[in-house]
Design a protein around this motif. Sequence first.
Motif, mmCIF file in Angstrom:
data_model
loop_
_atom_site.group_PDB
_atom_site.id
_atom_site.type_symbol
_atom_site.label_atom_id
_atom_site.label_comp_id
_atom_site.label_asym_id
_atom_site.label_seq_id
_atom_site.Cartn_x
_atom_site.Cartn_y
_atom_site.Cartn_z
ATOM 1 N N THR A 233 0.815 -1.215 0.000
ATOM 2 C CA THR A 233 0.000 0.000 0.000
ATOM 3 C C THR A 233 0.847 1.262 0.000
ATOM 4 N N ASN A 234 2.159 1.133 -0.027
ATOM 5 C CA ASN A 234 3.066 2.268 -0.212
ATOM 6 C C ASN A 234 4.265 1.776 -1.000
ATOM 7 N N SER A 235 5.202 2.659 -1.280
ATOM 8 C CA SER A 235 6.414 2.251 -1.989
ATOM 9 C C SER A 235 7.624 2.811 -1.252
ATOM 10 N N ILE A 236 8.760 2.139 -1.417
ATOM 11 C CA ILE A 236 10.003 2.596 -0.798
ATOM 12 C C ILE A 236 11.016 2.866 -1.896
ATOM 13 N N GLY A 237 11.925 3.796 -1.632
ATOM 14 C CA GLY A 237 12.850 4.245 -2.659
ATOM 15 C C GLY A 237 14.228 3.625 -2.554
ATOM 16 N N VAL A 238 15.192 4.328 -3.120
ATOM 17 C CA VAL A 238 16.567 3.827 -3.214
ATOM 18 C C VAL A 238 17.239 3.920 -1.852
ATOM 19 N N ALA A 239 18.021 2.897 -1.511
ATOM 20 C CA ALA A 239 18.799 2.865 -0.270
ATOM 21 C C ALA A 239 20.119 2.170 -0.568
ATOM 22 N N GLU A 240 21.057 2.280 0.359
ATOM 23 C CA GLU A 240 22.347 1.603 0.214
ATOM 24 C C GLU A 240 22.121 0.108 0.386
ATOM 25 N N HIS A 241 22.341 -0.638 -0.699
ATOM 26 C CA HIS A 241 22.004 -2.060 -0.660
ATOM 27 C C HIS A 241 23.036 -2.898 0.078
ATOM 28 N N ARG A 242 24.174 -2.317 0.464
ATOM 29 C CA ARG A 242 25.185 -3.086 1.197
ATOM 30 C C ARG A 242 25.021 -2.971 2.702
ATOM 31 N N LEU A 243 24.029 -2.183 3.157
ATOM 32 C CA LEU A 243 23.763 -2.004 4.581
ATOM 33 C C LEU A 243 22.304 -2.344 4.868
ATOM 34 N N ILE A 244 22.001 -2.596 6.138
ATOM 35 C CA ILE A 244 20.604 -2.816 6.521
ATOM 36 C C ILE A 244 19.868 -1.486 6.452
ATOM 37 N N ASP A 245 18.744 -1.469 5.754
ATOM 38 C CA ASP A 245 17.940 -0.263 5.576
ATOM 39 C C ASP A 245 17.013 -0.112 6.784
ATOM 40 N N ASN A 246 17.416 0.717 7.748
ATOM 41 C CA ASN A 246 16.609 0.935 8.949
ATOM 42 C C ASN A 246 15.568 2.032 8.769
ATOM 43 N N ALA A 247 15.644 2.778 7.681
ATOM 44 C CA ALA A 247 14.749 3.918 7.501
ATOM 45 C C ALA A 247 13.469 3.556 6.763
ATOM 46 N N SER A 248 13.531 2.661 5.806
ATOM 47 C CA SER A 248 12.362 2.346 4.977
ATOM 48 C C SER A 248 11.341 1.526 5.759
ATOM 49 N N VAL A 249 10.065 1.813 5.518
ATOM 50 C CA VAL A 249 8.945 1.075 6.112
ATOM 51 C C VAL A 249 8.020 0.672 4.977
ATOM 52 N N LEU A 250 7.768 -0.625 4.817
ATOM 53 C CA LEU A 250 6.926 -1.143 3.736
ATOM 54 C C LEU A 250 5.649 -1.717 4.328
ATOM 55 N N ASN A 251 4.496 -1.211 3.864
ATOM 56 C CA ASN A 251 3.193 -1.689 4.315
ATOM 57 C C ASN A 251 2.619 -2.648 3.278
ATOM 58 N N VAL A 252 2.137 -3.798 3.732
ATOM 59 C CA VAL A 252 1.606 -4.813 2.814
ATOM 60 C C VAL A 252 0.344 -5.424 3.408
ATOM 61 N N THR A 253 -0.620 -5.694 2.525
ATOM 62 C CA THR A 253 -1.832 -6.422 2.897
ATOM 63 C C THR A 253 -1.820 -7.749 2.159
ATOM 64 N N LEU A 254 -1.796 -8.844 2.907
ATOM 65 C CA LEU A 254 -1.705 -10.170 2.308
ATOM 66 C C LEU A 254 -3.060 -10.638 1.796
ATOM 67 N N THR A 255 -3.042 -11.373 0.685
ATOM 68 C CA THR A 255 -4.241 -12.066 0.227
ATOM 69 C C THR A 255 -4.529 -13.248 1.144
ATOM 70 N N GLN A 256 -3.541 -14.049 1.406
ATOM 71 C CA GLN A 256 -3.605 -15.150 2.360
ATOM 72 C C GLN A 256 -2.225 -15.310 2.980
ATOM 73 N N GLY A 257 -2.146 -16.085 4.059
ATOM 74 C CA GLY A 257 -0.866 -16.393 4.666
ATOM 75 C C GLY A 257 -0.541 -15.499 5.849
ATOM 76 N N GLU A 258 0.642 -15.751 6.426
ATOM 77 C CA GLU A 258 1.115 -15.014 7.587
ATOM 78 C C GLU A 258 2.592 -14.689 7.411
ATOM 79 N N LEU A 259 3.048 -13.630 8.103
ATOM 80 C CA LEU A 259 4.457 -13.263 8.124
ATOM 81 C C LEU A 259 4.940 -13.236 9.563
ATOM 82 N N PHE A 260 6.223 -13.508 9.748
ATOM 83 C CA PHE A 260 6.807 -13.556 11.084
ATOM 84 C C PHE A 260 8.161 -12.853 11.068
ATOM 85 N N SER A 261 8.507 -12.283 12.196
ATOM 86 C CA SER A 261 9.814 -11.659 12.339
ATOM 87 C C SER A 261 10.881 -12.728 12.549
ATOM 88 N N VAL A 262 12.129 -12.387 12.190
ATOM 89 C CA VAL A 262 13.256 -13.309 12.376
ATOM 90 C C VAL A 262 14.411 -12.523 12.991
#
Length: 651
Positions: free
Chosen positions: A400-429
């Motif tokens: 439901t939103n989009s995220i832009g360019v970030a440094e791909h060699r580092l963990i992107d702590n700034a971007s936040v991606l919102n998603v609505t699933l059709t089915q299924g579940e997601l879990f943190s790791v």
Amino acid sequence: MPTGTGFTSWRNPTWNGTTLIAFNAGQYANTYWWVTSTDGVSWELKSGSVGQPNNRPSTFKKGWNGSAWGSFSHGVGQSFLITPETFGITPQKSVLSAIVAAECLQSGLLTSGDIDVTALTQSVRGYRVGSIGAIRAALEPLQAAWPFDVVPHGYKIRFVVRGGASVVTIPAADLDARGEGDAPGVQITTSREMDSQLPRRVTVQHLDYDREHNAGTQYAERLNTAAINALVLDLPIVLTATEAAGKAEVLLYLYWLERYDVSVTLPPTYNQVEPGDVVTLVTPKGNVSLRLTAIHYTSDGRIACQAKYARAAIYTPTAVGASPAVSGATTITPVGASEYVLMDVPMVSSAQSGPSFLVAMTGALVGWRGGVLMQSTDAGSTWASLQDFGPPGASLGTCTNSIGVAEHRLIDNASVLNVTLTQGELFSVTQLAMLGEANHFAYGADGRWEIIAAQDCTLVSGTSYVLQNLLRGRFGSEWAMGLHAVGDALVLLDTADVAAITMSSGSIGLSYLYRGVTVDRDIGTDANRAFAYQGVNLKPLAPVALTGNRDPSSNDWSLSWIRRTRDGGEWRDYVDASLGEASESYAIDVYADGSYATVKRTISATVPSCVYTSIDLVSDFGANQATLYLQLTQISATVGRGYPLTASITR
């Protein structure tokens, strides 16, 4: 809100979770009014008169029980229920004549004027035709449940119910019709089937009306016989237990009654009789009822009849079936369509080592039982099954939103991606698990897929999640980071739920049609989707660390870079990354300027370095250059150039 003559006011609105209802407080003769609304703005006026109490209970206590509104009073006969149109299904029975006529007209050879089904007045709760076949095969189960004969009658085909009354009584003197001068013959010829060939038990399997059309079984058995045969009939007809038991009883005793074949010869005065008619024979031992099965007309005008014994009472069973001890499910779960994503993505697993693309499939609704991916390579003329998917399917959804360019060699702590699933579940790791390729997703659309990983997947509500602490541009997909849009797909790349579809190298770049079809549904339930596999998983990744030096004396440029591999590439001490290609080859395009529009020269190399000589520079530009504008690609023997590295070098 609606108004009308005599309306005094609307009282006591009640909410059931989706709909509001309010009742009229006025007194009306034989009519009671109410209004409903789903939004409190638009109202629909409704009325009823059947079963309403004389005292209008507009001020009574109201309530909703999940299927109807109730209005309750302390007075006797002053309470009632209102059921919305969206609830309740009234079962409607079909007539046997309508089913038989519909089957006959399917032939395309008959019209309604060619058949006579008026005698088939029995009610049918339901009848299932489960496969394509002959019309006769569709009628035979109906004949077993409600015995009838199909006979020619003039220019029509007539359907005659068995168990009818006798149409004629034939005296003994007419039973031996013979030509003039012929000696007297046998009046009645009878042959009998051996008892051992007849069924001892008849079992009827049916669709049980009282068990949500689950399979039911009833039987009838004859105990005073030495016969041992058992006959099982599978009738795809909706019956109650008692109705099925009655069918089994009728068929059992019908087989035994009709074990006799009877032959008689009648004079031409009986030309009016037809197959299916019941006739009565007068014999010295008493009257005998026969059902004519065949009639042959001899050359001298006599009528040779073949028949079976008939008895009307046999078609009225007395068997009673026991009520089912176990009932079926009371909720019908909608199956829903299949949702699927075709992904031409970089190589993320060894399953993609050859020409292949990934597919994820799930159901639009919770009741999805699985699906099949179909492919047509001839514009929809024929279809082939590529892959089966079981429930619950892959975890996929829409961003439901989009995220832009970030440094791909580092963990992107700034971007936040919102998603609505059709089915299924997601879990943190954990971060370590994410770095070990857990929680990896395909994010984007065809032609611009980015592979990302998410450490934190937080459930917001329902099937909506927030993804944070991301790894971006995984597996050489950093070029797609700036191409995202709202509504992009997100697919969890779980190897258990995502399938790799193998293709041939000759199909790269060709557009085929695909459909995702839910199990037990027709292929026509999904529309065509065109998709061309471009061999993204076979494209070499863009090299990195392009650099160069210019010799101050010769003005020759020495260029070098570090290649990347799409296959493997794990960090191991003293072991270089695998090549991943049949051979090592590069193409370096030299552009005229920073617009990267005009190529001056293409340099080929088989090692990660090359020399751009001063002689070639002067030939290309007219003079030595202090700045080079370059685009570097590694070359695959299967798909050609890989993803480019574009850079400028000034020395």
